[in-house]
Structure formats: C-alpha cells, structure tokens
Design an enzyme around this catalytic site. Structure first.
Site, PDB file in Angstrom:
ATOM      1  N   PRO A   1      -9.840   5.160  32.807  1.00 35.41           N
ATOM      2  CA  PRO A   1      -8.409   4.821  32.909  1.00 35.41           C
ATOM      3  C   PRO A   1      -8.223   3.365  33.308  1.00 35.41           C
ATOM      4  O   PRO A   1      -9.022   2.815  34.055  1.00 35.41           O
ATOM      5  CB  PRO A   1      -7.890   5.758  33.995  1.00 35.41           C
ATOM      6  N   GLU A   2      -7.177   2.750  32.809  1.00 35.26           N
ATOM      7  CA  GLU A   2      -6.868   1.377  33.190  1.00 35.26           C
ATOM      8  C   GLU A   2      -5.886   1.400  34.363  1.00 35.26           C
ATOM      9  O   GLU A   2      -5.393   2.459  34.762  1.00 35.26           O
ATOM     10  CB  GLU A   2      -6.315   0.625  31.974  1.00 35.26           C
TER      11      GLU A   2
ATOM     12  N   LYS B   1      -8.366  -0.243  39.749  1.00 37.25           N
ATOM     13  CA  LYS B   1      -8.695   1.146  39.428  1.00 37.25           C
ATOM     14  C   LYS B   1      -8.935   1.992  40.676  1.00 37.25           C
ATOM     15  O   LYS B   1      -9.477   3.086  40.597  1.00 37.25           O
ATOM     16  CB  LYS B   1      -9.894   1.163  38.485  1.00 37.25           C
TER      17      LYS B   1
ATOM     18  N   ARG C   1     -18.645  -2.791  26.692  1.00 35.75           N
ATOM     19  CA  ARG C   1     -17.613  -2.026  25.998  1.00 35.75           C
ATOM     20  C   ARG C   1     -17.376  -2.638  24.628  1.00 35.75           C
ATOM     21  O   ARG C   1     -17.710  -3.793  24.396  1.00 35.75           O
ATOM     22  CB  ARG C   1     -16.300  -2.055  26.807  1.00 35.75           C
TER      23      ARG C   1
END
Ligand SMILES: [Zn+2]
Length: 275
Positions: free
Chosen positions: A2-3, A53, A263
């Site tokens: 999740p961001e 986060k 990523r």
C-alpha cells in the site's frame, strides 16, 4: 505494497470507527501481540497518526504519557472494519479492537508493536517528509535529492528521502512532469522539485479521499478521450503504471517498463526525455 494514501486513510478510518472514546477491547486472537494487548485492554483509542507507510494508534491509560501501537502493513498486511457485534475472530487476527459499535481486525502486518512516545519520534526522525502531513518540509527532501547521483525514480521510493510515495505515484508523477525517471537527483531543478512535490500533495490527498489512485488530468479521462476505461485490479485511471507496451495517452508511443529500486518502473520514452 500500500502507498501512503492508504495508511492515512486507515488512520482516519480507525479514528472514525471509535470516535465515541469508549474503552476498547484490545485482543490478539493470533497470540503474537497478546502481552501488549493486555496492557491496552479497556483503554480508549485517543488518537491516530500516519507518516509514510507507518500507522500509529495512540492510547492513553492515565498512567503514562501515551502508548502507541506501531503498524507497518508490509506486503501482506490487511485491515478490515465491521459493525458490532464482532464475529468470532479467526486465528490469523494479530490485533482486534472492538467496542459496542464497531470492530477492526488487523492481519498479516510486518510490524505490530507497542512503542513509547520517544520510540515513535525516532521513527518520524528517520523518515523523509510525507506529502500528506501538514508538518512536512519539502526542502528536507530536496536537500538529499539535489546532492544525489541516484536516479530520481529510485529516490522517490526511498522512504528516508520522501515518505509514502510508492510505485504508482512515482511513475505517475514523473510522467505528469515529463521527467525522465533515470535522471540523477542532482539534475532535478528546484522548480521541478517544487512542481513534483505540489503535485504529490494534491494527488495523494485525492487518493485518501477516494481510496484509490487516479492521476489522469480531466482532458485525459476515458470520457474526455473517448477511450475505454482501464481494466486493472488496482483500479484508477493512470498514464503509465502497469501500461507496458500500450500506447501513451498523449503521444501514442509504447509505454516502457524496467526494474528499478526493486520494483517495476513504467514510463513513456517520448514524453519523458532528458532536457
Ligand atoms: Zn508519451
């Protein structure tokens, strides 16, 4: 993963679920957080906070300053909300908070720990500014970026430089400003950084409101362009994220992908050129 907008949204949702200030039942059906849960049981949720986060749930028991539950969801953490009465918990629930109106279950986090005020402060101190926090200082991020030979795409994912930006926001904000993701941080001008930061503040606040990431400008929505909406389990309308080999909405060039900072990076080689 999740961001930041998801974590800030969770902070608001936790606070809203227990807004009455009633003492909560705090339990750890899975057992891994049982000792800490027992210390907090029958105390009200006092406040919530988020930085990047990291999610913080603040409890005040009248004896100490404050106790915080520090949560980092990592890749697999999940939070579910429901109305009272809470169903019998499964043994995967690390943390359950419940009162007479609602319950919230946390499963599979990377971190769920009881910490003190100074320990919480130490976490803030090692994180970069978060575009969703009113106290954020974008100049602190630029000091690091402007001295770095690392690519801007990698720097945007470095939580010590800027907190809360993940893979979607980094790809999209670089596209929106036509910045080549491989440019070194030190080549980013102050004006470019100001524009990136301001845009991230706006986009991420919108992400909190809608609980999803939309980054296309009004003139590039499916309706405005007469194109079919995006089909992706991630939701939201975007320019480049997970659009590899599809045509750019602006120039028609194929969107590219490559691994960067562990990523997948996505960008348009035509719109995002070096100056
Ligand atoms: Zn393009």
């Amino acid at each position: 993963m999740p961001e930041g907008h998801t974590i800030h949204r969770l902070a608001k949702d936790y606070a809203a679920a227990f807004a009455t200030g009633a003492p909560l039942r705090v339990t750890s059906p899975q057992g891994k957080f049982s000792d800490a849960a027992a210390l907090l049981d029958h105390t009200p949720l006092h406040t919530t906070d988020a930085h990047g986060k990291h999610l913080f749930l603040g409890f005040s028991n009248g004896f100490r300053d404050a106790d915080w539950i520090h949560i980092h969801l990592g890749l697999f953490g999940k939070v579910t909300f429901g109305p009272a009465p809470a169903p019998p918990p499964t043994d995967t629930v690390r943390l359950r908070l419940a009162d007479g109106t609602a319950y919230v279950d946390l499963r599979g986090p990377t971190t769920c720990a009881l910490i003190t005020d100074p320990e919480k402060q130490a976490i803030h101190d090692r994180l970069g500014p978060d575009p969703l926090r009113p106290d954020a200082d974008p100049a602190a991020a630029y000091r690091r970026i402007s001295r770095s030979r690392t690519t801007i795409a990698a720097l945007l994912m470095d939580q010590k430089v800027i907190a809360g930006v993940g893979n979607v926001y980094r790809a999209e904000v670089l596209f929106r400003h036509r910045i080549d993701p491989y440019r070194p941080g030190r080549d980013i001008t102050p004006a470019e950084w100001d524009a990136l930061w301001t845009d991230l503040v706006g986009l991420m606040h919108e992400g909190v409101r809608h609980n999803r990431i939309d980054t296309v400008r009004p003139e590039h929505t499916p309706e405005a362009m007469g194109r079919p909406p995006r089909v992706d389990d991630h939701g939201g309308e975007v320019y480049v994220y997970r659009r590899a080999h599809q045509p750019c909405h602006l120039c028609g060039e194929q969107i590219r992908t490559a691994g960067l900072a562990a990523r997948n990076l996505f960008w348009c080689p035509s719109c995002q050129r070096r100056p």
